[in-house]
Design a protein around this motif. Structure first.
Motif, PDB file in Angstrom:
ATOM      1  N   GLN A  17       0.833  -1.207   0.000  1.00 56.05           N
ATOM      2  CA  GLN A  17       0.000   0.000   0.000  1.00 56.05           C
ATOM      3  C   GLN A  17       0.867   1.256   0.000  1.00 56.05           C
ATOM      4  OE1 GLN A  17      -2.418  -0.756   3.463  1.00 56.05           O
ATOM      5  NE2 GLN A  17      -4.088  -1.582   2.227  1.00 56.05           N
ATOM      6  N   LYS A  18       1.938   1.234   0.789  1.00 58.90           N
ATOM      7  CA  LYS A  18       2.838   2.381   0.861  1.00 58.90           C
ATOM      8  C   LYS A  18       3.514   2.631  -0.486  1.00 58.90           C
ATOM      9  CE  LYS A  18       6.854   4.118   3.336  1.00 58.90           C
ATOM     10  NZ  LYS A  18       7.915   3.820   4.288  1.00 58.90           N
ATOM     11  N   LYS A  19       3.977   1.567  -1.146  1.00 61.12           N
ATOM     12  CA  LYS A  19       4.650   1.726  -2.445  1.00 61.12           C
ATOM     13  C   LYS A  19       3.685   2.252  -3.505  1.00 61.12           C
ATOM     14  CE  LYS A  19       7.784   1.349  -0.524  1.00 61.12           C
ATOM     15  NZ  LYS A  19       8.660   2.466  -0.322  1.00 61.12           N
ATOM     16  N   ARG A  28       7.826   7.733  -8.389  1.00 62.27           N
ATOM     17  CA  ARG A  28       7.569   6.612  -9.293  1.00 62.27           C
ATOM     18  C   ARG A  28       8.770   5.680  -9.440  1.00 62.27           C
ATOM     19  NH1 ARG A  28       3.465   7.927 -13.535  1.00 62.27           N
ATOM     20  NH2 ARG A  28       5.027   7.180 -14.998  1.00 62.27           N
ATOM     21  N   ALA A  29       9.920   6.200  -9.779  1.00 67.69           N
ATOM     22  CA  ALA A  29      11.097   5.349 -10.000  1.00 67.69           C
ATOM     23  C   ALA A  29      11.516   4.636  -8.715  1.00 67.69           C
ATOM     24  CB  ALA A  29      12.255   6.170 -10.553  1.00 67.69           C
ATOM     25  N   GLU A  30      11.486   5.369  -7.599  1.00 70.57           N
ATOM     26  CA  GLU A  30      11.892   4.784  -6.327  1.00 70.57           C
ATOM     27  C   GLU A  30      10.932   3.686  -5.886  1.00 70.57           C
ATOM     28  OE1 GLU A  30      11.291   8.024  -6.841  1.00 70.57           O
ATOM     29  OE2 GLU A  30      12.977   9.229  -6.141  1.00 70.57           O
ATOM     30  N   SER A  31       9.652   3.953  -5.990  1.00 69.72           N
ATOM     31  CA  SER A  31       8.643   2.971  -5.586  1.00 69.72           C
ATOM     32  C   SER A  31       8.722   1.727  -6.450  1.00 69.72           C
ATOM     33  CB  SER A  31       7.238   3.576  -5.695  1.00 69.72           C
ATOM     34  OG  SER A  31       7.140   4.701  -4.869  1.00 69.72           O
ATOM     35  N   TYR A  32       8.906   1.927  -7.733  1.00 69.49           N
ATOM     36  CA  TYR A  32       9.038   0.806  -8.658  1.00 69.49           C
ATOM     37  C   TYR A  32      10.246  -0.054  -8.280  1.00 69.49           C
ATOM     38  CZ  TYR A  32       9.915  -1.805 -12.906  1.00 69.49           C
ATOM     39  OH  TYR A  32      10.167  -2.808 -13.795  1.00 69.49           O
ATOM     40  N   ALA A  33      11.387   0.586  -8.053  1.00 71.06           N
ATOM     41  CA  ALA A  33      12.612  -0.144  -7.712  1.00 71.06           C
ATOM     42  C   ALA A  33      12.456  -0.908  -6.398  1.00 71.06           C
ATOM     43  CB  ALA A  33      13.793   0.819  -7.625  1.00 71.06           C
ATOM     44  N   GLU A  34      11.817  -0.297  -5.421  1.00 69.88           N
ATOM     45  CA  GLU A  34      11.635  -0.944  -4.119  1.00 69.88           C
ATOM     46  C   GLU A  34      10.668  -2.122  -4.213  1.00 69.88           C
ATOM     47  OE1 GLU A  34      10.589   2.351  -1.605  1.00 69.88           O
ATOM     48  OE2 GLU A  34      12.586   3.230  -1.787  1.00 69.88           O
ATOM     49  N   LEU A  35       9.621  -1.974  -4.999  1.00 72.51           N
ATOM     50  CA  LEU A  35       8.682  -3.080  -5.163  1.00 72.51           C
ATOM     51  C   LEU A  35       9.321  -4.202  -5.984  1.00 72.51           C
ATOM     52  CD1 LEU A  35       5.924  -4.167  -4.473  1.00 72.51           C
ATOM     53  CD2 LEU A  35       5.003  -2.982  -6.471  1.00 72.51           C
ATOM     54  N   ARG A  49       3.221  -8.498  -7.683  1.00 76.81           N
ATOM     55  CA  ARG A  49       3.749  -8.567  -9.047  1.00 76.81           C
ATOM     56  C   ARG A  49       2.814  -7.869 -10.028  1.00 76.81           C
ATOM     57  NH1 ARG A  49       3.589 -13.405  -9.966  1.00 76.81           N
ATOM     58  NH2 ARG A  49       5.438 -14.073  -8.869  1.00 76.81           N
ATOM     59  N   TYR A  50       1.516  -8.038  -9.849  1.00 79.54           N
ATOM     60  CA  TYR A  50       0.554  -7.358 -10.713  1.00 79.54           C
ATOM     61  C   TYR A  50       0.705  -5.838 -10.581  1.00 79.54           C
ATOM     62  CZ  TYR A  50      -3.816  -5.617 -12.603  1.00 79.54           C
ATOM     63  OH  TYR A  50      -4.741  -4.914 -13.323  1.00 79.54           O
ATOM     64  N   ASN A  51       0.844  -5.362  -9.350  1.00 77.91           N
ATOM     65  CA  ASN A  51       1.021  -3.925  -9.146  1.00 77.91           C
ATOM     66  C   ASN A  51       2.346  -3.435  -9.721  1.00 77.91           C
ATOM     67  OD1 ASN A  51      -1.218  -2.525  -7.473  1.00 77.91           O
ATOM     68  ND2 ASN A  51      -1.042  -4.579  -6.648  1.00 77.91           N
ATOM     69  N   LEU A  52       3.375  -4.266  -9.654  1.00 78.60           N
ATOM     70  CA  LEU A  52       4.652  -3.917 -10.276  1.00 78.60           C
ATOM     71  C   LEU A  52       4.483  -3.821 -11.790  1.00 78.60           C
ATOM     72  CD1 LEU A  52       7.671  -3.383  -9.729  1.00 78.60           C
ATOM     73  CD2 LEU A  52       8.049  -5.826 -10.104  1.00 78.60           C
ATOM     74  N   ALA A  53       3.693  -4.718 -12.371  1.00 80.34           N
ATOM     75  CA  ALA A  53       3.416  -4.658 -13.811  1.00 80.34           C
ATOM     76  C   ALA A  53       2.700  -3.364 -14.179  1.00 80.34           C
ATOM     77  CB  ALA A  53       2.578  -5.864 -14.236  1.00 80.34           C
ATOM     78  N   LEU A  54       1.751  -2.958 -13.366  1.00 79.99           N
ATOM     79  CA  LEU A  54       1.053  -1.685 -13.612  1.00 79.99           C
ATOM     80  C   LEU A  54       2.020  -0.510 -13.553  1.00 79.99           C
ATOM     81  CD1 LEU A  54      -2.195  -2.141 -11.475  1.00 79.99           C
ATOM     82  CD2 LEU A  54      -2.047  -2.052 -13.962  1.00 79.99           C
ATOM     83  N   MET A  55       2.908  -0.535 -12.550  1.00 85.64           N
ATOM     84  CA  MET A  55       3.900   0.532 -12.431  1.00 85.64           C
ATOM     85  C   MET A  55       4.820   0.548 -13.654  1.00 85.64           C
ATOM     86  SD  MET A  55       5.102   0.339  -8.476  1.00 85.64           S
ATOM     87  CE  MET A  55       4.010   0.743  -7.111  1.00 85.64           C
ATOM     88  N   ALA A  56       5.282  -0.622 -14.068  1.00 87.71           N
ATOM     89  CA  ALA A  56       6.165  -0.706 -15.238  1.00 87.71           C
ATOM     90  C   ALA A  56       5.467  -0.142 -16.469  1.00 87.71           C
ATOM     91  CB  ALA A  56       6.592  -2.154 -15.471  1.00 87.71           C
TER      92      ALA A  56
END
Length: 76
Positions: A17-19, A28-35, A49-56
């Motif tokens: 939730q925090k990311k 954006r870049a920091e949250s993506y890298a941390e997730l 992983r799904y949320n990481l895909a959305l971020m990507a």
């Protein structure tokens, strides 16, 4: 299996939730890298992983987002 779904841990839920919130607020870049690093430790966490895909996808990392979506689908 008992360890199939890692998001039942409240710390993991709060982290995700925090990311997401940080990503939406411009980190954006920091949250993506941390997730992305989190996924290395919890590779079977399909929600993260799904949320990481959305971020990507939002970052324009189309090939990476496609790979993440495919992995998410295969793991469910």
């Amino acid at each position: 299996p008992a360890n199939y779904f890692f998001m039942n841990n409240s710390n993991n839920i709060l982290f995700l939730q925090k990311k997401i919130k940080e990503f939406q607020q411009g980190r954006r870049a920091e949250s993506y890298a941390e997730l992305k690093e989190y996924i290395k430790n919890y590779p079977r966490d399909s929600v993260a992983r799904y949320n990481l895909a959305l971020m990507a996808e939002n970052l324009g990392l189309i090939n990476e987002s496609k790979d993440l979506y495919k992995k998410t689908i295969r793991s469910d």
